[in-house]
Write a protein that holds these residues in place. Sequence first.
Motif, PDB file in Angstrom:
ATOM      1  N   LYS A  42       0.807  -1.210   0.000  1.00 37.38           N
ATOM      2  CA  LYS A  42       0.000   0.000   0.000  1.00 37.38           C
ATOM      3  C   LYS A  42       0.847   1.269   0.000  1.00 37.38           C
ATOM      4  CE  LYS A  42      -4.325  -1.740   1.800  1.00 37.38           C
ATOM      5  NZ  LYS A  42      -5.012  -1.317   0.566  1.00 37.38           N
ATOM      6  N   GLN A 140      -0.277   3.833   6.224  1.00 33.70           N
ATOM      7  CA  GLN A 140      -1.300   2.810   6.062  1.00 33.70           C
ATOM      8  C   GLN A 140      -1.253   1.814   7.219  1.00 33.70           C
ATOM      9  OE1 GLN A 140       1.504   2.688   3.888  1.00 33.70           O
ATOM     10  NE2 GLN A 140       0.778   4.568   2.901  1.00 33.70           N
ATOM     11  N   GLU A 142      -0.613  -1.264   7.157  1.00 36.88           N
ATOM     12  CA  GLU A 142       0.293  -2.395   6.966  1.00 36.88           C
ATOM     13  C   GLU A 142       1.590  -2.265   7.763  1.00 36.88           C
ATOM     14  OE1 GLU A 142      -0.978  -4.148   2.596  1.00 36.88           O
ATOM     15  OE2 GLU A 142       0.728  -2.768   2.689  1.00 36.88           O
ATOM     16  N   ASN A 165      -4.589   5.763   5.985  1.00 42.97           N
ATOM     17  CA  ASN A 165      -5.452   4.779   5.328  1.00 42.97           C
ATOM     18  C   ASN A 165      -5.407   3.527   6.200  1.00 42.97           C
ATOM     19  OD1 ASN A 165      -5.170   2.731   2.343  1.00 42.97           O
ATOM     20  ND2 ASN A 165      -7.004   3.302   3.467  1.00 42.97           N
ATOM     21  N   ALA A 167      -5.890   0.468   6.470  1.00 41.79           N
ATOM     22  CA  ALA A 167      -6.088  -0.780   5.752  1.00 41.79           C
ATOM     23  C   ALA A 167      -4.790  -1.578   5.826  1.00 41.79           C
ATOM     24  CB  ALA A 167      -6.445  -0.489   4.290  1.00 41.79           C
ATOM     25  N   PRO A 168      -4.860  -2.779   6.417  1.00 45.23           N
ATOM     26  CA  PRO A 168      -6.015  -3.393   7.070  1.00 45.23           C
ATOM     27  C   PRO A 168      -6.382  -2.662   8.358  1.00 45.23           C
ATOM     28  CG  PRO A 168      -4.047  -4.664   7.521  1.00 45.23           C
ATOM     29  CD  PRO A 168      -3.644  -3.625   6.525  1.00 45.23           C
ATOM     30  N   PRO A 169      -7.576  -2.947   8.901  1.00 38.23           N
ATOM     31  CA  PRO A 169      -8.071  -2.187  10.063  1.00 38.23           C
ATOM     32  C   PRO A 169      -7.467  -2.648  11.380  1.00 38.23           C
ATOM     33  CG  PRO A 169      -9.705  -3.795   9.402  1.00 38.23           C
ATOM     34  CD  PRO A 169      -8.598  -3.890   8.375  1.00 38.23           C
ATOM     35  N   VAL A 185     -10.968   5.084   5.021  1.00 34.99           N
ATOM     36  CA  VAL A 185     -11.353   3.693   5.286  1.00 34.99           C
ATOM     37  C   VAL A 185     -12.396   3.249   4.270  1.00 34.99           C
ATOM     38  CG1 VAL A 185     -10.875   3.624   7.782  1.00 34.99           C
ATOM     39  CG2 VAL A 185     -13.038   4.602   6.979  1.00 34.99           C
ATOM     40  N   ASN A 186     -12.435   1.931   4.010  1.00 30.31           N
ATOM     41  CA  ASN A 186     -13.567   1.419   3.255  1.00 30.31           C
ATOM     42  C   ASN A 186     -14.692   1.091   4.235  1.00 30.31           C
ATOM     43  OD1 ASN A 186     -13.089  -1.156   4.363  1.00 30.31           O
ATOM     44  ND2 ASN A 186     -11.965  -1.875   2.557  1.00 30.31           N
ATOM     45  N   GLU A 189     -13.623  -1.309   7.099  1.00 29.50           N
ATOM     46  CA  GLU A 189     -12.688  -0.647   8.008  1.00 29.50           C
ATOM     47  C   GLU A 189     -13.403   0.432   8.826  1.00 29.50           C
ATOM     48  OE1 GLU A 189      -9.378  -1.519   4.585  1.00 29.50           O
ATOM     49  OE2 GLU A 189     -10.201   0.501   4.833  1.00 29.50           O
TER      50      GLU A 189
END
Length: 322
Positions: A42, A140, A142, A165, A167-169, A185-186, A189
């Motif tokens: 990411k 991010q 990660e 960002n 991601a992942p949450p 976030v999506n 998340e």
Amino acid sequence: MASGRVVVVGSLNVDATSYVERFPAPGETIVGRDFGTALGGKGANQAVAAHLAGADVEFVARVGDDANATLARSVLAGFGLAIDGVVGVADAPTGVAQITVADSGENTIVVTSGANLALTPGVLDDVRASLADAAVVLTQGELPVATIERLAELCASLGVRFVLNLAPPVVVSPDALAVCDPLVVNEHEARAVGIGRDVPEGAPLEDWLSHAAAAVGRVARSVVVTLGAAGAVAASPVGAWAEPAPEVAVVDTTGAGDAFTGTLAAFLAEGRTLAESMRIAVAAGALAVQARGTVDSYAPRAAVLAAALDDETRRAEGATPA
């Protein structure tokens, strides 16, 4: 503060991608249609996207002492990104992502962090001057959580805009989330941090607006929720906005969220509003899903701006995006 300058402190992986008709069931073996190896992670994806969007990007990352590190540096340099901040570490492989892309365009991803775990909080002291000189600092989920939290703390003390960002949450402290401007976030998340938990799957953009707005000041300084093919919503203390995505033929969704986030950071860094930056970022994400791969699917600034303008014009004329 250097206008338009983005410092990305982030993950770098090499993606190994298999293209299949459909995903295998547990225990099932299927035959792939194609295979490719490319730059990923990411952090790397978002650094390239921000660079292509016109930002002056400094990328801080860690790789192993292996062939994948050589590949990664070569690809970054090919895009015109400086690689001084991409430092090799001993006794750890470069991070990898094993990706499967189905004919539907959907994907599954397994990430092995490798050298990314060497991006510890102590590394941030070495780049403090760069952080202080940035318009936007982007990271991010990660990375190690302690690094994310220390980066948020540094940005707050330096008065620098911090974009996360998540991601992942991963579980990040409320204090770190509180300084995000925005937290990107999506929908999954978002629910993980308490935004829109009651919004059903597949709900329209408008259903997310009030939840994004309610999270401003409660969860983060500002919030962006990406909603895939539907588009995205954003909220800040001055308002809330929904940006529908154009209807496009989806080839591969891998890395599209990173195209969005990197582009968003780039336009925020040059002084555009959150609403305008999100509108342009949605166009970048829509362009990315129309081609295979991650960074190789990202469009340059002029193409992204043209796509954003075309979509805005179609909506103003009452036409259906195509």
